[in-house]
Design an enzyme around this catalytic site. Sequence first.
Site, PDB file in Angstrom:
ATOM      1  N   ALA A  19      57.719  43.089  45.171  1.00 41.57           N
ATOM      2  CA  ALA A  19      57.548  44.134  46.247  1.00 41.57           C
ATOM      3  C   ALA A  19      56.371  43.621  47.180  1.00 41.57           C
ATOM      4  O   ALA A  19      56.286  43.963  48.359  1.00 41.57           O
ATOM      5  CB  ALA A  19      57.385  45.397  45.499  1.00 41.57           C
ATOM      6  N   GLY A  77      49.343  37.094  38.054  1.00 43.36           N
ATOM      7  CA  GLY A  77      49.344  38.569  38.328  1.00 43.36           C
ATOM      8  C   GLY A  77      49.331  39.207  39.573  1.00 43.36           C
ATOM      9  O   GLY A  77      48.916  38.635  40.688  1.00 43.36           O
ATOM     10  N   THR A  82      35.354  53.684  40.777  1.00 42.57           N
ATOM     11  CA  THR A  82      36.022  52.659  40.066  1.00 42.57           C
ATOM     12  C   THR A  82      37.232  53.281  39.451  1.00 42.57           C
ATOM     13  O   THR A  82      37.468  54.725  39.535  1.00 42.57           O
ATOM     14  CB  THR A  82      35.062  52.009  38.863  1.00 42.57           C
ATOM     15  OG1 THR A  82      35.769  50.933  38.582  1.00 42.57           O
ATOM     16  CG2 THR A  82      34.773  52.893  38.043  1.00 42.57           C
ATOM     17  N   LYS A 129      40.106  55.088  42.673  1.00 42.16           N
ATOM     18  CA  LYS A 129      40.170  54.143  44.088  1.00 42.16           C
ATOM     19  C   LYS A 129      40.927  54.726  45.021  1.00 42.16           C
ATOM     20  O   LYS A 129      40.943  54.502  46.395  1.00 42.16           O
ATOM     21  CB  LYS A 129      40.269  52.760  43.744  1.00 42.16           C
ATOM     22  CG  LYS A 129      38.979  52.230  42.882  1.00 42.16           C
ATOM     23  CD  LYS A 129      39.286  50.513  42.820  1.00 42.16           C
ATOM     24  CE  LYS A 129      37.947  49.996  42.202  1.00 42.16           C
ATOM     25  NZ  LYS A 129      38.114  48.582  42.151  1.00 42.16           N
ATOM     26  N   SER A 160      27.582  48.146  36.597  1.00 40.96           N
ATOM     27  CA  SER A 160      27.064  48.634  38.084  1.00 40.96           C
ATOM     28  C   SER A 160      25.801  49.038  37.933  1.00 40.96           C
ATOM     29  O   SER A 160      24.933  48.582  38.789  1.00 40.96           O
ATOM     30  CB  SER A 160      27.821  49.720  38.566  1.00 40.96           C
ATOM     31  OG  SER A 160      28.887  49.214  38.893  1.00 40.96           O
ATOM     32  N   ASP A 205      35.654  44.776  47.656  1.00 36.34           N
ATOM     33  CA  ASP A 205      36.121  43.935  46.814  1.00 36.34           C
ATOM     34  C   ASP A 205      36.517  42.541  47.300  1.00 36.34           C
ATOM     35  O   ASP A 205      36.172  41.503  46.860  1.00 36.34           O
ATOM     36  CB  ASP A 205      37.197  44.457  45.989  1.00 36.34           C
ATOM     37  CG  ASP A 205      36.769  45.474  44.855  1.00 36.34           C
ATOM     38  OD1 ASP A 205      35.613  45.452  44.355  1.00 36.34           O
ATOM     39  OD2 ASP A 205      37.948  46.447  44.283  1.00 36.34           O
TER      40      ASP A 205
END
Length: 274
Positions: free
Chosen positions: A152, A119, A59, A63, A16, A98
Amino acid sequence: MKRFALIGYPLGHTMSPPIHHRLFELSGLEAEYQVLQTPPEQFEALWPYLRKLDGFNVTLPYKQRILPFCAQLDETAARYQSVNTVDCKNGGSGYNTDCVGFLRSLPGARLEGEVLIAGAGGVGRMFAIEAARQGACVTLAVRPSGMDKALALQGEIVRSLPGALVRVTALDRLPGEEGCYQWLINATPVGMYPQTDAMPLDPSVLSRCKNVFDAIYNPAQTKLMHLAQRAGCQVTGGMSMLVWQAAQAHWHWYGAQFHEADVAILIREMEERL
């Protein structure tokens, strides 16, 4: 001088600071960017200091923990219940850049048709929801340990987006399936430095994929990306998303906008730093 920061723990690997310093240079703003590596037990005590900044990034692992400290959340932060950017004006507004960084990273191709996502955890959840919002048919491919989380997420998307098409399958059953994918998106850490020889799924599926996006940015080209290019796929790595989400944070902080050509150069510069 404007003051900004990143809070998280641990932060030894973060890209960053160099990204944000270059963005400040491109926008002509004189600013400093601190790295605040903050253990969990010190998180709440740091909030008064953070509020005195002009803005900051968030981060892991904060978050979600930052949510109640924000005076308001924009729709992205509310949708994902996750904040990675805070603008300290007006009591502290929370954003999730994001998703914007992800969509800006896609090389001219829309998220449509069949989208295969490896994922279903943190960033995988965002990828799946954004793909469904764009009208794609989403297939979540996970290991057995991630099946409950994937189911879920499937239920969450179908409830919030009536008519959305979301399937859940096991990663090891993909090679025998028929059909092609407009996008394959890797939302797992498999292939990240230093385990660079690992693959998140069987490479045979790549012959049925048109575009591949790997959220990993270190290394700049993962084994998945390398094999995808050999299979004829259009490939994008995670550094693009990392830089674009940072650029979006600057827009929230002080209205900065960046030319795509400048951002493309910055992406290459950061990949070379790796």
